[in-house]
Write a protein that holds these residues in place. Structure first.
Motif, PDB file in Angstrom:
ATOM      1  N   ARG A 285    -137.818   1.218 151.608  1.00 47.42           N
ATOM      2  CA  ARG A 285    -137.515   2.508 152.237  1.00 47.42           C
ATOM      3  C   ARG A 285    -138.759   3.066 152.923  1.00 47.42           C
ATOM      4  NH1 ARG A 285    -135.348   3.932 146.830  1.00 47.42           N
ATOM      5  NH2 ARG A 285    -133.136   3.289 146.769  1.00 47.42           N
ATOM      6  N   GLN A 286    -139.890   2.987 152.239  1.00 44.10           N
ATOM      7  CA  GLN A 286    -141.131   3.550 152.776  1.00 44.10           C
ATOM      8  C   GLN A 286    -141.630   2.759 153.978  1.00 44.10           C
ATOM      9  OE1 GLN A 286    -144.397   3.604 149.999  1.00 44.10           O
ATOM     10  NE2 GLN A 286    -145.652   4.944 151.269  1.00 44.10           N
ATOM     11  N   GLU A 287    -141.580   1.415 153.879  1.00 42.89           N
ATOM     12  CA  GLU A 287    -142.170   0.575 154.921  1.00 42.89           C
ATOM     13  C   GLU A 287    -141.267   0.404 156.142  1.00 42.89           C
ATOM     14  OE1 GLU A 287    -143.282  -3.118 153.171  1.00 42.89           O
ATOM     15  OE2 GLU A 287    -144.853  -2.242 151.902  1.00 42.89           O
ATOM     16  N   THR A 288    -139.960   0.465 155.961  1.00 38.99           N
ATOM     17  CA  THR A 288    -139.045   0.146 157.074  1.00 38.99           C
ATOM     18  C   THR A 288    -138.141   1.305 157.475  1.00 38.99           C
ATOM     19  OG1 THR A 288    -137.192  -0.665 155.721  1.00 38.99           O
ATOM     20  CG2 THR A 288    -138.989  -2.216 156.201  1.00 38.99           C
ATOM     21  N   GLY A 289    -138.008   2.291 156.613  1.00 39.03           N
ATOM     22  CA  GLY A 289    -137.089   3.384 156.903  1.00 39.03           C
ATOM     23  C   GLY A 289    -135.639   3.050 156.624  1.00 39.03           C
ATOM     24  N   ALA A 290    -135.377   1.877 156.070  1.00 41.66           N
ATOM     25  CA  ALA A 290    -134.018   1.467 155.767  1.00 41.66           C
ATOM     26  C   ALA A 290    -133.452   2.282 154.611  1.00 41.66           C
ATOM     27  CB  ALA A 290    -133.977  -0.020 155.411  1.00 41.66           C
ATOM     28  N   ALA A 291    -132.151   2.515 154.643  1.00 38.50           N
ATOM     29  CA  ALA A 291    -131.449   3.074 153.491  1.00 38.50           C
ATOM     30  C   ALA A 291    -131.155   1.923 152.534  1.00 38.50           C
ATOM     31  CB  ALA A 291    -130.159   3.751 153.930  1.00 38.50           C
ATOM     32  N   VAL A 292    -131.600   2.046 151.311  1.00 44.58           N
ATOM     33  CA  VAL A 292    -131.478   0.953 150.344  1.00 44.58           C
ATOM     34  C   VAL A 292    -130.822   1.480 149.073  1.00 44.58           C
ATOM     35  CG1 VAL A 292    -132.642  -0.880 149.075  1.00 44.58           C
ATOM     36  CG2 VAL A 292    -133.589  -0.089 151.263  1.00 44.58           C
ATOM     37  N   ASP A 293    -129.632   0.965 148.793  1.00 45.01           N
ATOM     38  CA  ASP A 293    -128.950   1.269 147.536  1.00 45.01           C
ATOM     39  C   ASP A 293    -129.164   0.121 146.573  1.00 45.01           C
ATOM     40  OD1 ASP A 293    -127.991   3.556 148.699  1.00 45.01           O
ATOM     41  OD2 ASP A 293    -125.974   2.770 149.042  1.00 45.01           O
ATOM     42  N   ILE A 294    -129.118   0.415 145.278  1.00 46.59           N
ATOM     43  CA  ILE A 294    -129.204  -0.655 144.290  1.00 46.59           C
ATOM     44  C   ILE A 294    -127.970  -0.619 143.388  1.00 46.59           C
ATOM     45  CG2 ILE A 294    -131.724  -0.652 144.327  1.00 46.59           C
ATOM     46  CD1 ILE A 294    -131.662   0.687 141.578  1.00 46.59           C
ATOM     47  N   LEU A 295    -127.535  -1.803 142.999  1.00 43.13           N
ATOM     48  CA  LEU A 295    -126.459  -1.969 142.027  1.00 43.13           C
ATOM     49  C   LEU A 295    -126.996  -2.862 140.923  1.00 43.13           C
ATOM     50  CD1 LEU A 295    -123.199  -2.609 144.128  1.00 43.13           C
ATOM     51  CD2 LEU A 295    -123.714  -0.624 142.701  1.00 43.13           C
ATOM     52  N   VAL A 296    -127.160  -2.328 139.748  1.00 44.08           N
ATOM     53  CA  VAL A 296    -127.618  -3.132 138.622  1.00 44.08           C
ATOM     54  C   VAL A 296    -126.406  -3.848 138.043  1.00 44.08           C
ATOM     55  CG1 VAL A 296    -128.752  -3.106 136.380  1.00 44.08           C
ATOM     56  CG2 VAL A 296    -129.472  -1.504 138.168  1.00 44.08           C
ATOM     57  N   ALA A 297    -126.416  -5.178 138.084  1.00 38.92           N
ATOM     58  CA  ALA A 297    -125.246  -5.929 137.656  1.00 38.92           C
ATOM     59  C   ALA A 297    -125.636  -7.320 137.200  1.00 38.92           C
ATOM     60  CB  ALA A 297    -124.229  -6.036 138.801  1.00 38.92           C
ATOM     61  N   ASP A 298    -124.990  -7.746 136.128  1.00 41.38           N
ATOM     62  CA  ASP A 298    -125.053  -9.126 135.662  1.00 41.38           C
ATOM     63  C   ASP A 298    -123.744  -9.776 136.103  1.00 41.38           C
ATOM     64  OD1 ASP A 298    -124.895 -11.540 134.302  1.00 41.38           O
ATOM     65  OD2 ASP A 298    -125.644 -10.742 132.412  1.00 41.38           O
TER      66      ASP A 298
END
Length: 262
Positions: free
Chosen positions: A49-62
């Motif tokens: 997010r900081q380096e590229t300005g991209a919106a980044v979501d995370i999904l914690v999943a096994d």
């Protein structure tokens, strides 16, 4: 202004998946990152997010757990912004088949094949309806070589290659691009987790080099990308030989060599 599709990447916290995340973010794509390790996902997401300005979501999943897998499937079905799926999550097993625990074998198959199929199935109808999108499946050259002695792992990767080729035939006329990527030995944590000391391997490929080559194949719309293969004509020859073999099959006629008792 063209809005680039969001990219969902499995196994994104490290290795090949993390490299894909960085490359796609730098290309201007937003991301959904999926992995088990929440701390690593959060660290990677914050940096991108900081380096590229991209919106980044995370999904914690096994992805070996049905509930976690279902949550990722739901995201793929319902989030119309996601136009590219990178099926990267995978595992390996060391040692001979007879020494591998049945539960470990089943878990490997669930992650390397079942999860990949279910995620592809979740997104493909929506991509077809949109008439565009891409699915990148990470296979392996081990899937071409039972001689390597990794029978179950190799079988799962052969499955990924076959599925990718079949889906390409089905989906490409409808505007959806499917790419199979076949790395050889690559410096990722998958080998350490399998008990194979990757740091002792001097001839393994670096992750960045692998992903850059795979994305060049992606940009060229290759159906099968094999970064470590030095002469691409060998793949073409293998594919041609396979097609020749299929052309020699007579479904209702036993071959002459099986009609003799000698």
């Amino acid at each position: 202004m063209t809005i680039l599709p969001t990219v969902l990447i499995t196994g994104a916290s490290t290795g090949i998946g993390a490299a894909y995340a960085e490359r796609f973010a730098r290309r201007g794509h937003d991301l959904v990152l999926v992995a088990r390790d929440q701390a690593r996902l959060e660290t990677l997401a914050a940096r991108l997010r900081q380096e590229t300005g991209a919106a980044v979501d995370i999904l914690v999943a096994d992805l070996t757990q049905p509930g976690d897998l279902a949550a990722v499937e739901k995201r793929l079905r319902e989030d119309a912004r996601i136009g590219t799926l990178v099926n990267n999550a995978g595992a390996a097993l060391s040692g001979p088949f007879i020494d591998q625990r049945t539960d470990d074998v089943a878990r490997l198959v669930a992650l390397n094949t079942t999860a990949l199929v279910r995620l592809s199935s979740a997104i493909a109808p929506r991509l077809v309806q949109a008439g565009q999108g891409a699915i990148i499946n990470i296979s392996s050259v081990v899937g071409l070589a039972p001689e390597f002695g990794m029978s179950v792992y190799g079988a799962t990767k052969a499955f990924v290659l076959f599925l990718s080729q079949g889906l390409s035939l089905e989906l490409s006329p409808k505007g959806v691009y499917v790419q199979a990527v076949l790395p050889a030995g690559t410096r990722t944590e998958i080998w350490e987790r399998a008990g194979i000391p990757v740091n002792a391997m001097s001839d393994f490929m670096g992750v960045d080099e692998l992903v850059d080559a795979a994305l060049l194949g992606f940009d060229r719309r290759e159906l099968v990308t094999i970064p470590p293969l030095q002469d691409g004509a060998h793949w073409e020859a293998l594919n041609k030989a396979r097609q020749t073999l299929i052309g020699d099959i007579r479904q209702a006629q036993v071959a002459e060599r099986y009609r003799t008792t000698n």
